[in-house]
Design a protein around this motif. Structure first.
Motif, PDB file in Angstrom:
ATOM      1  N   ALA A 136      -3.680  -4.752   0.876  1.00  0.00           N
ATOM      2  CA  ALA A 136      -3.022  -3.540   0.382  1.00  0.00           C
ATOM      3  C   ALA A 136      -4.020  -2.578  -0.246  1.00  0.00           C
ATOM      4  CB  ALA A 136      -1.943  -3.918  -0.637  1.00  0.00           C
ATOM      5  N   ALA A 190       0.832  -1.209   0.000  1.00  0.00           N
ATOM      6  CA  ALA A 190       0.000   0.000   0.000  1.00  0.00           C
ATOM      7  C   ALA A 190       0.863   1.254   0.000  1.00  0.00           C
ATOM      8  CB  ALA A 190      -0.928  -0.018   1.211  1.00  0.00           C
ATOM      9  N   SER A 248       4.587  -2.343  -7.018  1.00  0.00           N
ATOM     10  CA  SER A 248       3.370  -2.605  -6.248  1.00  0.00           C
ATOM     11  C   SER A 248       2.181  -2.879  -7.153  1.00  0.00           C
ATOM     12  CB  SER A 248       3.072  -1.406  -5.338  1.00  0.00           C
ATOM     13  OG  SER A 248       1.840  -1.576  -4.671  1.00  0.00           O
TER      14      SER A 248
END
Length: 272
Positions: free
Chosen positions: A160, A98, A112
């Motif tokens: 996340a 996150a 990510s």
């Protein structure tokens, strides 16, 4: 002339009463489900010979030395261990992904987003097979560790996204107010932003934990002796398919209920 009217304030007694009724609603649903199950059981009795007396020893028996857990309870213990360790790692992975997603670094952001996209858009069962047959032999991981790693990574990407959505919903003015008071980014996150985030995302995190517990049933496909695999072994030995699967369904239901009901009551009672 100001024509806007504030909504009437509900008395505290009525609020508490409504919260109690909201907490009792799941219990009423459980009661209705048991009535329906009893009706199905009564209708099926004439066509199927139920043998519940043969089931209980696989849960556990009382001996002179005390209570001895059966194979199903041993599988339940392993299921809880997998869920606990997977949840801990999923939380770490979720927070890391996150903040990578929200960071100013294009490399971390790309990593990510790519990880979340790949893991979230492929089935968990396929990931278990790939890790078990490809990655585990290289890293010399046991099936138990492989199951924990796969579940943590799979659930971590959802955690996340939940955390990231909770952070971006906090108004920018709260960041500015904290910085104007002399707080740095770490202290702002610790004392201002994250407490609000976790209060808002608590229902979503509880739902993800419930999903994690149910997803543990898939680890039986890679020879992890969890609750589901032990149930299959008992069925292969006794041919008590209906009885065993009903017991397993009740066990999973009770596990998720212990998570769902308290979170439901807390989020409704402390609702802002």
């Amino acid at each position: 002339m100001n024509t806007t009217q504030k909504p009437p304030k509900i008395p505290l007694g009525i609020q508490i009463k409504n919260h109690i009724l909201d907490g009792l609603a799941p219990l009423f649903l459980i009661f209705c489900m048991f009535l329906f199950a009893y009706f199905i059981y009564d209708q099926a009795t004439t066509n199927y010979s139920w043998q519940w007396a043969r089931v209980w020893r696989y849960l556990g028996v009382f001996t002179e030395q005390g209570f001895k857990a059966g194979s199903l309870l041993k599988g339940l213990e392993l299921t809880l261990l997998i869920a606990f360790y997977s949840l801990f790692l999923a939380f770490i992975i979720g927070i890391s992904l996150a903040f990578m997603h929200l960071s100013c670094s294009p490399v971390l952001g790309l990593f990510s987003r790519s990880t979340i996209s790949i893991i979230r858009n492929t089935p968990l069962l396929i990931q278990l097979f790939l890790c078990y047959f490809v990655i585990s032999p290289v890293l010399h991981l046991s099936p138990f560790l492989t199951a924990i790693f796969c579940l943590a990574l799979f659930e971590g990407v959802y955690v996340a996204e939940i955390i990231r959505s909770g952070i971006i919903t906090i108004p920018q003015t709260q960041w500015e107010a904290s910085f104007s008071l002399g707080m740095n980014t770490r202290r702002t996150l610790q004392y201002v932003i994250m407490p609000q985030v976790f209060r808002n995302i608590m229902p979503s995190l509880a739902g993800q934990l419930i999903s994690l517990i149910k997803d543990t049933s898939l680890v039986s496909t890679i020879a992890v002796a969890d609750l589901t695999l032990e149930a299959r072994n008992v069925i292969a030995e006794t041919y008590l398919s209906f009885e065993i699967w009903i017991v397993i369904a009740i066990i999973y239901f009770v596990l998720t209920l212990f998570i769902n009901v308290p979170v439901f009551i807390l989020t409704r009672f402390f609702k802002t």
